[in-house]
Design a protein around this motif. Structure first.
Motif, PDB file in Angstrom:
ATOM      1  N   PHE A 115       0.802  -1.222   0.000  1.00 34.77           N
ATOM      2  CA  PHE A 115       0.000   0.000   0.000  1.00 34.77           C
ATOM      3  C   PHE A 115       0.837   1.275   0.000  1.00 34.77           C
ATOM      4  N   ASP A 116       2.135   1.091  -0.031  1.00 29.43           N
ATOM      5  CA  ASP A 116       3.006   2.252  -0.055  1.00 29.43           C
ATOM      6  C   ASP A 116       3.024   2.826  -1.484  1.00 29.43           C
ATOM      7  N   GLY A 117       3.251   4.106  -1.609  1.00 27.70           N
ATOM      8  CA  GLY A 117       3.334   4.714  -2.939  1.00 27.70           C
ATOM      9  C   GLY A 117       1.961   4.866  -3.567  1.00 27.70           C
ATOM     10  N   LYS A 118       1.975   5.181  -4.845  1.00 23.96           N
ATOM     11  CA  LYS A 118       0.716   5.433  -5.528  1.00 23.96           C
ATOM     12  C   LYS A 118       0.000   4.125  -5.813  1.00 23.96           C
ATOM     13  N   CYS A 119      -1.239   4.011  -5.386  1.00 22.36           N
ATOM     14  CA  CYS A 119      -1.939   2.784  -5.762  1.00 22.36           C
ATOM     15  C   CYS A 119      -3.440   2.969  -5.900  1.00 22.36           C
ATOM     16  N   ALA A 120      -4.002   2.131  -6.756  1.00 22.38           N
ATOM     17  CA  ALA A 120      -5.449   2.128  -6.970  1.00 22.38           C
ATOM     18  C   ALA A 120      -5.975   0.793  -6.473  1.00 22.38           C
ATOM     19  N   LEU A 121      -6.965   0.875  -5.604  1.00 29.27           N
ATOM     20  CA  LEU A 121      -7.561  -0.334  -5.039  1.00 29.27           C
ATOM     21  C   LEU A 121      -8.906  -0.546  -5.731  1.00 29.27           C
ATOM     22  N   ILE A 122      -9.036  -1.691  -6.399  1.00 30.74           N
ATOM     23  CA  ILE A 122     -10.285  -1.960  -7.118  1.00 30.74           C
ATOM     24  C   ILE A 122     -11.023  -3.104  -6.430  1.00 30.74           C
ATOM     25  N   PHE A 123     -12.229  -2.829  -5.984  1.00 31.88           N
ATOM     26  CA  PHE A 123     -13.070  -3.895  -5.439  1.00 31.88           C
ATOM     27  C   PHE A 123     -13.958  -4.396  -6.571  1.00 31.88           C
ATOM     28  N   VAL A 124     -13.866  -5.694  -6.836  1.00 37.84           N
ATOM     29  CA  VAL A 124     -14.672  -6.270  -7.914  1.00 37.84           C
ATOM     30  C   VAL A 124     -15.879  -6.970  -7.284  1.00 37.84           C
ATOM     31  N   ILE A 125     -17.064  -6.546  -7.696  1.00 37.84           N
ATOM     32  CA  ILE A 125     -18.291  -7.154  -7.150  1.00 37.84           C
ATOM     33  C   ILE A 125     -18.977  -7.930  -8.260  1.00 37.84           C
ATOM     34  N   ASP A 126     -19.302  -9.184  -7.979  1.00 41.84           N
ATOM     35  CA  ASP A 126     -20.081  -9.977  -8.937  1.00 41.84           C
ATOM     36  C   ASP A 126     -21.545  -9.583  -8.782  1.00 41.84           C
ATOM     37  N   VAL A 127     -22.029  -8.821  -9.758  1.00 38.97           N
ATOM     38  CA  VAL A 127     -23.380  -8.269  -9.642  1.00 38.97           C
ATOM     39  C   VAL A 127     -24.452  -9.349  -9.862  1.00 38.97           C
ATOM     40  N   LEU A 128     -24.032 -10.509 -10.367  1.00 35.21           N
ATOM     41  CA  LEU A 128     -25.019 -11.576 -10.599  1.00 35.21           C
ATOM     42  C   LEU A 128     -25.302 -12.369  -9.332  1.00 35.21           C
ATOM     43  N   GLU A 129     -24.498 -12.145  -8.300  1.00 34.31           N
ATOM     44  CA  GLU A 129     -24.695 -12.829  -7.019  1.00 34.31           C
ATOM     45  C   GLU A 129     -25.252 -11.842  -6.002  1.00 34.31           C
ATOM     46  N   GLU A 130     -25.769 -12.365  -4.904  1.00 36.99           N
ATOM     47  CA  GLU A 130     -26.166 -11.497  -3.800  1.00 36.99           C
ATOM     48  C   GLU A 130     -24.881 -10.804  -3.290  1.00 36.99           C
ATOM     49  N   TYR A 131     -24.897  -9.464  -3.254  1.00 36.36           N
ATOM     50  CA  TYR A 131     -23.621  -8.802  -2.996  1.00 36.36           C
ATOM     51  C   TYR A 131     -23.455  -8.196  -1.607  1.00 36.36           C
ATOM     52  N   LYS A 132     -24.290  -8.599  -0.663  1.00 35.66           N
ATOM     53  CA  LYS A 132     -24.148  -8.003   0.678  1.00 35.66           C
ATOM     54  C   LYS A 132     -22.753  -8.298   1.264  1.00 35.66           C
ATOM     55  N   GLU A 133     -22.328  -9.582   1.118  1.00 34.71           N
ATOM     56  CA  GLU A 133     -21.028  -9.962   1.684  1.00 34.71           C
ATOM     57  C   GLU A 133     -19.892  -9.148   1.037  1.00 34.71           C
ATOM     58  N   ALA A 134     -20.045  -8.927  -0.276  1.00 36.04           N
ATOM     59  CA  ALA A 134     -18.999  -8.162  -0.986  1.00 36.04           C
ATOM     60  C   ALA A 134     -18.948  -6.731  -0.458  1.00 36.04           C
ATOM     61  N   GLY A 215      -6.052   3.818 -14.645  1.00 37.91           N
ATOM     62  CA  GLY A 215      -4.660   4.092 -15.016  1.00 37.91           C
ATOM     63  C   GLY A 215      -4.366   5.585 -15.019  1.00 37.91           C
ATOM     64  N   GLN A 216      -5.344   6.377 -15.475  1.00 35.29           N
ATOM     65  CA  GLN A 216      -5.113   7.829 -15.536  1.00 35.29           C
ATOM     66  C   GLN A 216      -4.936   8.432 -14.145  1.00 35.29           C
ATOM     67  N   LYS A 217      -5.582   7.817 -13.165  1.00 37.21           N
ATOM     68  CA  LYS A 217      -5.421   8.315 -11.789  1.00 37.21           C
ATOM     69  C   LYS A 217      -4.005   8.060 -11.272  1.00 37.21           C
ATOM     70  N   LEU A 218      -3.326   7.103 -11.916  1.00 40.83           N
ATOM     71  CA  LEU A 218      -1.986   6.754 -11.442  1.00 40.83           C
ATOM     72  C   LEU A 218      -0.885   7.601 -12.076  1.00 40.83           C
ATOM     73  N   ILE A 219      -1.248   8.365 -13.100  1.00 34.93           N
ATOM     74  CA  ILE A 219      -0.215   9.216 -13.733  1.00 34.93           C
ATOM     75  C   ILE A 219      -0.697  10.672 -13.800  1.00 34.93           C
ATOM     76  N   PRO A 220      -1.135  11.250 -12.677  1.00 30.98           N
ATOM     77  CA  PRO A 220      -1.717  12.594 -12.757  1.00 30.98           C
ATOM     78  C   PRO A 220      -0.755  13.630 -13.330  1.00 30.98           C
ATOM     79  N   GLU A 221       0.548  13.457 -13.051  1.00 34.57           N
ATOM     80  CA  GLU A 221       1.497  14.475 -13.512  1.00 34.57           C
ATOM     81  C   GLU A 221       1.658  14.427 -15.027  1.00 34.57           C
ATOM     82  N   LEU A 222       1.520  13.237 -15.616  1.00 32.68           N
ATOM     83  CA  LEU A 222       1.618  13.147 -17.076  1.00 32.68           C
ATOM     84  C   LEU A 222       0.293  13.488 -17.740  1.00 32.68           C
ATOM     85  N   LEU A 223      -0.792  13.149 -17.035  1.00 37.29           N
ATOM     86  CA  LEU A 223      -2.110  13.287 -17.643  1.00 37.29           C
ATOM     87  C   LEU A 223      -2.397  14.716 -18.092  1.00 37.29           C
ATOM     88  N   SER A 224      -2.106  15.680 -17.224  1.00 36.57           N
ATOM     89  CA  SER A 224      -2.444  17.056 -17.600  1.00 36.57           C
ATOM     90  C   SER A 224      -1.585  17.520 -18.779  1.00 36.57           C
TER      91      SER A 224
END
Ligand SMILES: Nc1nc2c(ncn2[C@@H]2O[C@H](COP(=O)(O)OP(=O)(O)OP(=O)(O)O)[C@@H](O)[C@H]2O)c(=O)[nH]1
Ligand SMILES: [Mg+2]
Length: 358
Positions: A115-134, A215-224
């Motif tokens: 978790f050190d440095g720049k990172c993007a955390l993606i939570f993947v939810i299976d929308v076809l299942e009951e998603y309360k646990e997710a 990906g764009q969130k990970l390179i803000p200095e280049l993006l602009s």
């Protein structure tokens, strides 16, 4: 044409076809600089319950696995990570967490490093299942990270995944419901966070578009800088839209400052596929590459729209949407594209030389 003999992680298809063998990492003349860069690469972390689709996303986008093949993927049993920068301009490390584990309670994992440095955390939810646990898992993970003071530098995304199985109304309903429930629980836990939710599926372009935004969130200095260059190209040429694509992943790195309606993104991807398909037929097996500094193509649509593609550098291809009437100034367009190319080259050279040493 570019041929990279050292590349052993070559994606074996574009849309199930071998096309992107011409993969060039960013220009790194100095081996020491390359080593430093590897130390500070941004990370994308894929979290979610078992069978939610994490590994499928990784394989479809970065290994060009066809969506249908993902049904044969085995469950991930330990944390897997890979550096995807050898395959594309995009320069980050992907962590694929096993769904059955609660990562924060797994003492075998060194969180401070992950978790050190720049990172993007993606939570993947299976929308076809009951998603309360997710949803509970999302909230618990974020609360755990917040308690450890690690949430500050993390961009958090929720991929509402497998939406290919839903109607438009169901998609809208799921988006509203998940946004409401997660934000509600987070605010109850005293966490204020800008959670970004996306509807995704490996069966269409939505997963590529979603990962483009991550990906764009990970390179803000280049993006602009990229955006300014794209605006400077678009305006004098009277183009409607310009996007810069990583040809190896079909993720777009940047666009002009107007947002991209999804149908335009799909149109651009279709164009890249078309170029790949035609090249696939006529490229000799020895040359492999479809893209080199001379690569240029255009398609004229019935409605007067023209789609141009021009290879720039480092696996980046420019896709421009414009009206046919603008082509009367083709010289001006070519001139501005050449200027854009030069600008990109300068920016990338200085960026890769300047990246900080950790
Ligand atoms: N309909 C549909 N199915 C999908 C999609 N993405 C993945 N799947 C299916 O979901 C199942 C599980 O996919 P995986 O990628 O192995 O899931 P995972 O999250 O990595 O699972 P673990 O490794 O057990 O944590 C497979 O059968 C995939 O074919 C999608 O966008 N739509
Ligand atoms: Mg997996």
């Amino acid at each position: 044409m570019y041929v990279d003999d050292d590349d052993d992680q070559i994606p074996n298809s574009y849309s199930q076809r071998p096309i992107t063998q011409a993969i060039n990492p960013p220009p790194l003349d100095d081996p020491e600089v390359e080593e430093d860069i590897n130390d500070v690469k941004p990370k994308i972390l894929l979290f979610g319950l078992r069978r939610s689709g994490k590994t499928s996303i990784r394989k479809v986008v970065f290994h060009k696995m066809s969506a249908n093949e993902t049904i044969f993927l085995e469950s991930t049993t330990k944390l897997e990570h890979e550096d995807v920068s050898k395959n594309c301009f995009i320069d980050y490390v992907i962590y694929d967490f096993p769904g059955q584990a609660d990562a924060l309670e797994d003492s075998a994992i060194d969180y401070s490093h992950i978790f050190d440095g720049k990172c993007a955390l993606i939570f993947v939810i299976d929308v076809l299942e009951e998603y309360k646990e997710a949803l509970d898992k999302i909230v618990n993970t974020l609360v755990g990270l917040d308690n450890k003071g690690m949430l500050e530098n993390i961009e958090v995304f929720v991929f509402i995944h497998k939406v290919d199985g839903l109607s438009d109304d169901q998609r809208a309903e799921a988006l509203k419901d998940i946004n409401f429930r997660v934000n509600d629980e987070l605010s109850e836990a005293g966490i204020s966070i800008n959670l970004k939710t996306q509807l995704t599926s490996v069966y269409d372009y939505s997963i590529f578009e979603a990962l483009s935004i991550v990906g764009q969130k990970l390179i803000p200095e280049l993006l602009s800088t990229f955006e300014s260059l794209l605006n400077a190209l678009k305006e004098p040429c009277g183009m409607d839209r310009v996007l810069l694509f990583d040809v190896a992943t079909k993720c777009y790195i940047a666009t002009d400052t107007e947002s991209v309606p999804t149908n335009k993104y799909e149109m651009c991807c279709d164009m890249l596929d078309l170029v790949a398909d035609v090249s696939n037929i006529y490229t000799t097996p020895e040359s492999f590459s479809f893209y080199d500094s001379k690569s240029f193509s255009s398609v004229h649509l019935d409605n007067g729209t023209v789609i141009l593609t021009k290879y720039i550098c480092n696996n980046l291809t420019l896709v421009c949407l414009l009206q046919e009437s603008c082509l009367t100034e083709l010289g001006l367009i070519e001139y501005n594209i050449a200027k854009f190319s030069q600008g990109m080259d300068d920016v990338l050279k200085s960026h890769f030389k300047r990246r900080p040493v950790k």
